[in-house]
Design a protein around this motif. Structure first.
Motif, mmCIF file in Angstrom:
data_model
loop_
_atom_site.group_PDB
_atom_site.id
_atom_site.type_symbol
_atom_site.label_atom_id
_atom_site.label_comp_id
_atom_site.label_asym_id
_atom_site.label_seq_id
_atom_site.Cartn_x
_atom_site.Cartn_y
_atom_site.Cartn_z
ATOM 1 N N ILE A 297 0.838 -1.227 -0.031
ATOM 2 C CA ILE A 297 0.200 0.135 -0.096
ATOM 3 C C ILE A 297 0.860 1.232 -0.009
ATOM 4 N N ARG A 298 1.965 1.389 0.967
ATOM 5 C CA ARG A 298 2.834 2.402 0.789
ATOM 6 C C ARG A 298 3.464 2.616 -0.337
ATOM 7 N N TYR A 299 3.857 1.671 -1.050
ATOM 8 C CA TYR A 299 4.404 1.633 -2.400
ATOM 9 C C TYR A 299 3.509 2.549 -3.169
ATOM 10 N N PHE A 300 2.212 1.815 -3.640
ATOM 11 C CA PHE A 300 1.552 2.680 -4.583
ATOM 12 C C PHE A 300 1.113 3.831 -4.189
ATOM 13 N N GLN A 301 0.956 4.138 -2.769
ATOM 14 C CA GLN A 301 0.720 5.557 -2.358
ATOM 15 C C GLN A 301 1.720 6.764 -3.144
ATOM 16 N N LYS A 302 3.045 6.178 -3.296
ATOM 17 C CA LYS A 302 4.018 6.971 -3.705
ATOM 18 C C LYS A 302 4.299 6.982 -5.204
ATOM 19 N N GLN A 303 3.449 6.124 -6.066
ATOM 20 C CA GLN A 303 3.562 6.292 -7.559
ATOM 21 C C GLN A 303 2.741 7.221 -8.208
ATOM 22 N N LYS A 304 3.576 7.990 -9.158
ATOM 23 C CA LYS A 304 2.925 9.063 -9.762
ATOM 24 C C LYS A 304 1.678 8.834 -10.637
ATOM 25 N N ASP A 305 1.683 7.723 -10.939
ATOM 26 C CA ASP A 305 0.247 7.367 -11.900
ATOM 27 C C ASP A 305 -0.697 6.659 -11.046
ATOM 28 N N VAL A 306 -0.621 6.702 -9.930
ATOM 29 C CA VAL A 306 -1.820 6.143 -9.001
ATOM 30 C C VAL A 306 -2.357 7.242 -7.996
ATOM 31 N N ASP A 307 -3.800 7.055 -7.982
ATOM 32 C CA ASP A 307 -4.389 7.894 -7.138
ATOM 33 C C ASP A 307 -4.381 7.350 -5.728
ATOM 34 N N SER A 308 -3.804 8.127 -4.850
ATOM 35 C CA SER A 308 -3.528 7.446 -3.740
ATOM 36 C C SER A 308 -4.609 7.426 -2.659
ATOM 37 N N ARG A 309 -5.590 8.225 -3.199
ATOM 38 C CA ARG A 309 -6.959 8.115 -2.222
ATOM 39 C C ARG A 309 -7.806 6.962 -2.747
ATOM 40 N N ASN A 310 -7.514 6.428 -3.692
ATOM 41 C CA ASN A 310 -8.577 5.265 -4.295
ATOM 42 C C ASN A 310 -7.726 3.982 -4.202
ATOM 43 N N ILE A 311 -7.388 3.578 -3.038
ATOM 44 C CA ILE A 311 -6.678 2.108 -3.171
ATOM 45 C C ILE A 311 -7.661 1.199 -2.450
ATOM 46 N N ILE A 312 -7.984 0.097 -3.348
ATOM 47 C CA ILE A 312 -8.955 -0.983 -2.901
ATOM 48 C C ILE A 312 -8.211 -2.205 -2.487
ATOM 49 N N LEU A 313 -8.727 -2.972 -1.572
ATOM 50 C CA LEU A 313 -8.006 -4.264 -1.330
ATOM 51 C C LEU A 313 -9.206 -5.279 -1.514
ATOM 52 N N ILE A 314 -8.571 -6.182 -2.138
ATOM 53 C CA ILE A 314 -9.368 -7.662 -2.402
ATOM 54 C C ILE A 314 -8.566 -8.699 -1.955
ATOM 55 N N GLY A 315 -9.234 -9.684 -1.010
ATOM 56 C CA GLY A 315 -8.349 -10.610 -0.205
ATOM 57 C C GLY A 315 -9.407 -12.086 -0.287
ATOM 58 N N GLU A 316 -8.776 -13.503 -0.560
ATOM 59 C CA GLU A 316 -9.573 -14.398 -0.847
ATOM 60 C C GLU A 316 -8.889 -15.239 0.390
ATOM 61 N N SER A 317 -9.817 -15.980 1.124
ATOM 62 C CA SER A 317 -9.521 -16.935 2.189
ATOM 63 C C SER A 317 -8.482 -16.189 3.376
ATOM 64 N N GLN A 318 -7.482 -16.958 3.598
ATOM 65 C CA GLN A 318 -6.600 -16.250 4.390
ATOM 66 C C GLN A 318 -6.144 -14.826 3.987
ATOM 67 N N GLY A 319 -6.234 -14.697 2.635
ATOM 68 C CA GLY A 319 -5.666 -13.303 1.967
ATOM 69 C C GLY A 319 -6.800 -12.484 2.618
ATOM 70 N N GLY A 320 -8.078 -12.949 2.730
ATOM 71 C CA GLY A 320 -9.328 -12.107 3.123
ATOM 72 C C GLY A 320 -9.138 -11.605 4.674
ATOM 73 N N LEU A 321 -8.732 -12.569 5.423
ATOM 74 C CA LEU A 321 -8.313 -12.198 6.607
ATOM 75 C C LEU A 321 -6.992 -11.177 6.721
ATOM 76 N N VAL A 322 -6.255 -11.111 5.925
ATOM 77 C CA VAL A 322 -5.280 -10.444 5.912
ATOM 78 C C VAL A 322 -5.421 -8.997 5.698
ATOM 79 N N THR A 323 -6.397 -8.871 4.541
ATOM 80 C CA THR A 323 -6.859 -7.828 4.062
ATOM 81 C C THR A 323 -7.832 -7.180 5.099
ATOM 82 N N ALA A 324 -8.698 -7.882 5.669
ATOM 83 C CA ALA A 324 -9.471 -7.232 6.782
ATOM 84 C C ALA A 324 -8.782 -6.451 7.869
#
Length: 286
Positions: free
Chosen positions: A129-156
């Protein structure tokens, strides 16, 4: 073997010219479709941990773009997230899929699953997340997370710990049950062996020592932004009751149930999930 008849176009006639124009339009359409996205490898560093991933971007977009970061489940890898590319790129989102270090036997980041840790995975997702916040072509106010199964727990857990930096979260058959399940199997720390094999994947003691202390439902309540949970009603791995409980705890959450789906979706079920995710993101706006 019967040969197909050859088609001869008479370019001296109007019909032949129109057919040629249609053929050229079809070729251009197919070429544009193939070039609708660019996909490249992208390594991101989290301290000494090197995270392998793939970034898929909509092509020919000059403005800053929103980004979706997709976290795979237990013993999964970045390839599980490729099915999201087409839908999300067509909506103007960059999509990053990656391998958690020690997150699976096939991880390109680090395949030593004896060092797997939910808390380390939360740390890795934060670094991404911190990496993409610093990218010039990324809208840092619009970061969405998707996670599946254990990745869903990590995302939450990550969304809850970085509520100002995450715009919304999508949890796909999230494994909220991990701490409770393993605490039931190993009631005390002394009961935890040096190595546990789950689906033939070796895990070290640390995974279980850390998991037993995670307060899932106490933690996630701090995330007040929109959440979509997608799960099948025939899931034999994670409980629908946990997802319903999470919906009751979150300030703004919705559960979409896919009838007959288990833990992992077939192509038809995945299309249903993608439709729900698309509608969810459309309501968010950019």
């Amino acid at each position: 073997m019967k040969m197909m008849p050859r088609i001869r176009l008479d370019f001296s006639s109007g019909t032949g010219i129109r057919l040629l124009a249609l053929m050229l339009c079809f070729v251009v359409f197919m070429t544009d479709d193939l070039q609708a996205q660019t996909t490249t490898d992208l390594w991101i560093q989290n301290g000494s941990r090197n995270i392998y991933g793939i970034i898929s971007k909509p092509k020919n977009e000059a403005k800053k773009q929103p980004v979706v970061i997709i976290s795979h489940g237990f013993n999964g890898n970045h390839s599980y997230g490729r099915s999201y590319f087409e839908t999300l790129n067509s909506m103007g989102y960059q999509v990053y899929v990656f391998d958690f270090p020690c997150g699976s036997l096939s991880s390109k980041s680090d395949s030593n699953t004896m060092n797997m840790s939910v808390l380390d995975e939360v740390g890795d997702l934060k670094a991404i997340i911190r990496y993409f916040q610093k990218q010039k072509d990324v809208d840092s106010r619009n970061i969405i997370l998707i996670g599946e199964s254990q990745g869903g727990l990590v995302t939450a857990l990550t969304s809850a710990s970085m509520p100002r930096k995450v715009k919304a979260a999508v949890l796909v058959y999230p494994a909220f049950c991990i701490p409770d399940n393993w605490n039931a199997r190993y009631p005390t720390e002394a009961d935890i062996p040096d190595t546990t094999r789950l689906w033939n994947v070796p895990l070290g003691r640390r995974f279980f020592l850390e998991a037993r202390k995670i307060d899932v439902f106490g933690s996630i309540r701090t995330f007040k932004k929109p959440v979509l949970i997608v799960q099948g009603d025939k899931d034999p791995v994670v409980s629908m009751d946990d997802s319903r409980r999470a919906v009751g705890i979150y300030k703004d959450a919705r559960l979409h149930v896919i009838p007959g789906a288990g833990h992992g979706f077939n192509p038809k079920e995945q299309q249903q999930a993608l439709l729900q995710i698309k509608q969810f993101l459309q309501k968010l706006g950019k």
